[in-house]
Design a protein around this motif. Sequence first.
Motif, PDB file in Angstrom:
ATOM      1  N   ARG A  82       0.833  -1.193   0.000  1.00  0.00           N
ATOM      2  CA  ARG A  82       0.000   0.000   0.000  1.00  0.00           C
ATOM      3  C   ARG A  82       0.874   1.252   0.000  1.00  0.00           C
ATOM      4  NH1 ARG A  82      -2.720  -0.075   6.084  1.00  0.00           N
ATOM      5  NH2 ARG A  82      -1.029   1.048   7.121  1.00  0.00           N
ATOM      6  N   ILE A  83       0.234   2.408  -0.026  1.00  0.00           N
ATOM      7  CA  ILE A  83       0.929   3.661  -0.282  1.00  0.00           C
ATOM      8  C   ILE A  83       1.979   3.999   0.776  1.00  0.00           C
ATOM      9  CG2 ILE A  83      -0.811   5.079   0.905  1.00  0.00           C
ATOM     10  CD1 ILE A  83      -0.372   7.174  -1.354  1.00  0.00           C
ATOM     11  N   ASP A  84       1.806   3.539   2.014  1.00  0.00           N
ATOM     12  CA  ASP A  84       2.763   3.908   3.054  1.00  0.00           C
ATOM     13  C   ASP A  84       3.987   2.992   3.099  1.00  0.00           C
ATOM     14  OD1 ASP A  84       1.560   1.668   4.072  1.00  0.00           O
ATOM     15  OD2 ASP A  84       1.095   2.526   6.032  1.00  0.00           O
ATOM     16  N   SER A  85       4.135   2.129   2.083  1.00  0.00           N
ATOM     17  CA  SER A  85       5.316   1.262   2.039  1.00  0.00           C
ATOM     18  C   SER A  85       6.134   1.453   0.763  1.00  0.00           C
ATOM     19  CB  SER A  85       4.894  -0.209   2.157  1.00  0.00           C
ATOM     20  OG  SER A  85       4.068  -0.582   1.067  1.00  0.00           O
ATOM     21  N   ILE A  86       5.799   2.488  -0.031  1.00  0.00           N
ATOM     22  CA  ILE A  86       6.551   2.740  -1.262  1.00  0.00           C
ATOM     23  C   ILE A  86       7.634   3.785  -1.003  1.00  0.00           C
ATOM     24  CG2 ILE A  86       4.569   2.160  -2.701  1.00  0.00           C
ATOM     25  CD1 ILE A  86       4.196   5.180  -3.217  1.00  0.00           C
ATOM     26  N   PRO A  87       8.643   3.869  -1.892  1.00  0.00           N
ATOM     27  CA  PRO A  87       9.681   4.894  -1.725  1.00  0.00           C
ATOM     28  C   PRO A  87       9.122   6.307  -1.890  1.00  0.00           C
ATOM     29  CG  PRO A  87      10.396   3.147  -3.225  1.00  0.00           C
ATOM     30  CD  PRO A  87       8.933   2.947  -2.995  1.00  0.00           C
ATOM     31  N   VAL A  88       9.942   7.274  -1.567  1.00  0.00           N
ATOM     32  CA  VAL A  88       9.566   8.684  -1.697  1.00  0.00           C
ATOM     33  C   VAL A  88       9.322   9.015  -3.165  1.00  0.00           C
ATOM     34  CG1 VAL A  88      10.360  11.058  -1.379  1.00  0.00           C
ATOM     35  CG2 VAL A  88      10.841   9.328   0.367  1.00  0.00           C
ATOM     36  N   SER A  89       8.221   9.722  -3.430  1.00  0.00           N
ATOM     37  CA  SER A  89       7.845  10.079  -4.801  1.00  0.00           C
ATOM     38  C   SER A  89       7.831  11.595  -4.968  1.00  0.00           C
ATOM     39  CB  SER A  89       6.452   9.530  -5.116  1.00  0.00           C
ATOM     40  OG  SER A  89       5.478  10.179  -4.306  1.00  0.00           O
ATOM     41  N   PRO A 134       5.725   7.397   3.585  1.00  0.00           N
ATOM     42  CA  PRO A 134       6.152   6.028   3.900  1.00  0.00           C
ATOM     43  C   PRO A 134       6.357   5.889   5.408  1.00  0.00           C
ATOM     44  CG  PRO A 134       7.496   6.987   2.144  1.00  0.00           C
ATOM     45  CD  PRO A 134       6.687   8.100   2.721  1.00  0.00           C
ATOM     46  N   ARG A 135       5.918   4.772   5.973  1.00  0.00           N
ATOM     47  CA  ARG A 135       5.972   4.669   7.430  1.00  0.00           C
ATOM     48  C   ARG A 135       7.401   4.635   7.966  1.00  0.00           C
ATOM     49  NH1 ARG A 135       4.020  -0.697   6.284  1.00  0.00           N
ATOM     50  NH2 ARG A 135       5.502  -2.314   6.914  1.00  0.00           N
ATOM     51  N   ASN A 136       8.377   4.187   7.152  1.00  0.00           N
ATOM     52  CA  ASN A 136       9.753   4.129   7.653  1.00  0.00           C
ATOM     53  C   ASN A 136      10.466   5.477   7.607  1.00  0.00           C
ATOM     54  OD1 ASN A 136       9.911   4.183   4.863  1.00  0.00           O
ATOM     55  ND2 ASN A 136      11.671   2.800   4.751  1.00  0.00           N
ATOM     56  N   THR A 137       9.853   6.484   6.968  1.00  0.00           N
ATOM     57  CA  THR A 137      10.423   7.841   6.978  1.00  0.00           C
ATOM     58  C   THR A 137       9.377   8.884   7.359  1.00  0.00           C
ATOM     59  OG1 THR A 137      10.003   8.025   4.584  1.00  0.00           O
ATOM     60  CG2 THR A 137      12.228   7.357   5.269  1.00  0.00           C
ATOM     61  N   ARG A 138       8.230   8.441   7.841  1.00  0.00           N
ATOM     62  CA  ARG A 138       7.129   9.361   8.164  1.00  0.00           C
ATOM     63  C   ARG A 138       7.546  10.414   9.192  1.00  0.00           C
ATOM     64  NH1 ARG A 138       3.272   5.682   9.637  1.00  0.00           N
ATOM     65  NH2 ARG A 138       4.079   5.720  11.760  1.00  0.00           N
ATOM     66  N   GLY A 139       8.316  10.003  10.190  1.00  0.00           N
ATOM     67  CA  GLY A 139       8.753  10.942  11.216  1.00  0.00           C
ATOM     68  C   GLY A 139       9.556  12.090  10.639  1.00  0.00           C
ATOM     69  N   ARG A 140      10.418  11.795   9.681  1.00  0.00           N
ATOM     70  CA  ARG A 140      11.249  12.845   9.080  1.00  0.00           C
ATOM     71  C   ARG A 140      10.400  13.857   8.316  1.00  0.00           C
ATOM     72  NH1 ARG A 140      16.275   9.079   6.895  1.00  0.00           N
ATOM     73  NH2 ARG A 140      17.247   8.776   8.950  1.00  0.00           N
ATOM     74  N   PHE A 141       9.407  13.364   7.592  1.00  0.00           N
ATOM     75  CA  PHE A 141       8.554  14.288   6.838  1.00  0.00           C
ATOM     76  C   PHE A 141       7.715  15.154   7.777  1.00  0.00           C
ATOM     77  CE2 PHE A 141       9.546  11.350   3.381  1.00  0.00           C
ATOM     78  CZ  PHE A 141       9.805  12.250   2.359  1.00  0.00           C
ATOM     79  N   LEU A 142       7.216  14.572   8.862  1.00  0.00           N
ATOM     80  CA  LEU A 142       6.457  15.357   9.833  1.00  0.00           C
ATOM     81  C   LEU A 142       7.355  16.386  10.521  1.00  0.00           C
ATOM     82  CD1 LEU A 142       4.262  12.507  11.348  1.00  0.00           C
ATOM     83  CD2 LEU A 142       3.402  14.524  10.134  1.00  0.00           C
TER      84      LEU A 142
END
Length: 441
Positions: free
Chosen positions: A6-13, A138-146
């Motif tokens: 799903r969308i939260d597991s793809i690379p940065v777009s 993406p959940r593995n980089t979500r913190g950085r974007f927030l």
Amino acid sequence: MFENRRIDSIPVSPMLLKITALSSMGVFMDGYILTIYSIAYIYMSGYLNPSSNAVITAFMGSSLFIGMLLGGFSMGHLADTLGRKRLYEYDLSLTAVFLILTALSFNVYEFIIFEILAGIGIGADYPISSSIQAEFSPRNTRGRFLIFNIFAWTIGSIVFLLLSIPIIHYTGAYQWRFMYGTAAIIPLIVILSRRTLPESPFWLSHMNMKDKALEVSNRVSSSIGIELNEIPKTESGRSSFRDLFSNRYLKYTVFVSLAWFSYDIASYGVWEYTPSVFFTGSSSIVASVFATILEEIPVFAGFLICIYFIERAGRRDLELIGFGGAAISLFIFEMIYGYVRIDIVFTFLAFATMHLFHNLGPTNITYDYPVEIFPTRIRSTAMGFATSISRIGAILGTIAFPLILYTLNLRYVLIFLIIFELIGFTITFLVAPETKNMELN
């Protein structure tokens, strides 16, 4: 190619980068406008005469926060029921219109009313933009974007401080009016740009619009050559304020609200009146502006530390280090207060150290937690409620800081700040979960 994810597991777009830039603008405006007041206040006395009444002065300093409190509380819940995009496109239009009217104010009462109304748009943008950012990341980089979202506050502050120098020099007797006028331009650009962004696939999935959720997910992923065939899985149920106080979520509602409240009461009074404090120890307002800009150096340092460790150490440890480190550093300055010369250097070092610890922890993490802990159906509601409680802290901080400073002295300001750093540390230690790499639902 098709991917079973799903969308939260793809690379940065590229679409995610655009969403991040536009989602950051409400917070950018918060930093920009509040920094305007910190400089403009010095010039207003000749026109609006705010210093003639301490209550009026307090309301002028906190009027934007009052609006943000109202906007966060009301619009967060609407974003869960009506959708993110519908409100996201237009919330900052309120801010643009009433900033223009703020610049044209003829008296303090008009100024306060227009600032409150401008603040509603910014307060609304906090829960809407943060939910959109979390739900597209993406959940593995979500913190950085927030974290980048909330760091936009500092960027907005710096942009205005740099812009204020030519405004001070070249706009004559109406500097503060030009300052507020410049702020009205930015939301208009953002409003036009946001109209091209899609609705959140998490919200669409929650509303049982499965085909639309998959279409939006693929609109984001197609730019990096991936076609998805899964949509986000979301918790069923209606959006309700009452859920925030249910047995399941009450402790988290208290945690995200009290931690953010404690941070804001300690932080905003310092930010809003720092230029005035520096100005009293300097012969030049431009020198006080440069001193304020220098205070951004530890802010940047803290941000870089946080963005490096957020997906390594996680949220909880960074928030504890931030609150605890700020409390210890302020305590050290309080202990040496009677033994050193109290001047602009002492004030700068005390607050700069606090900013360093804040920005490696609670500045960023208090913004992060509400949208990661709560499910899609009440995500914006929870963020809006936490935003509102945090603005109460900001209001109290902006009232208490000058009151304590000018009726007592800086030492008591430091003690006041330490108390709330310890409250933030305690509630984080007792309740905060770890949300690193956690799936949203």
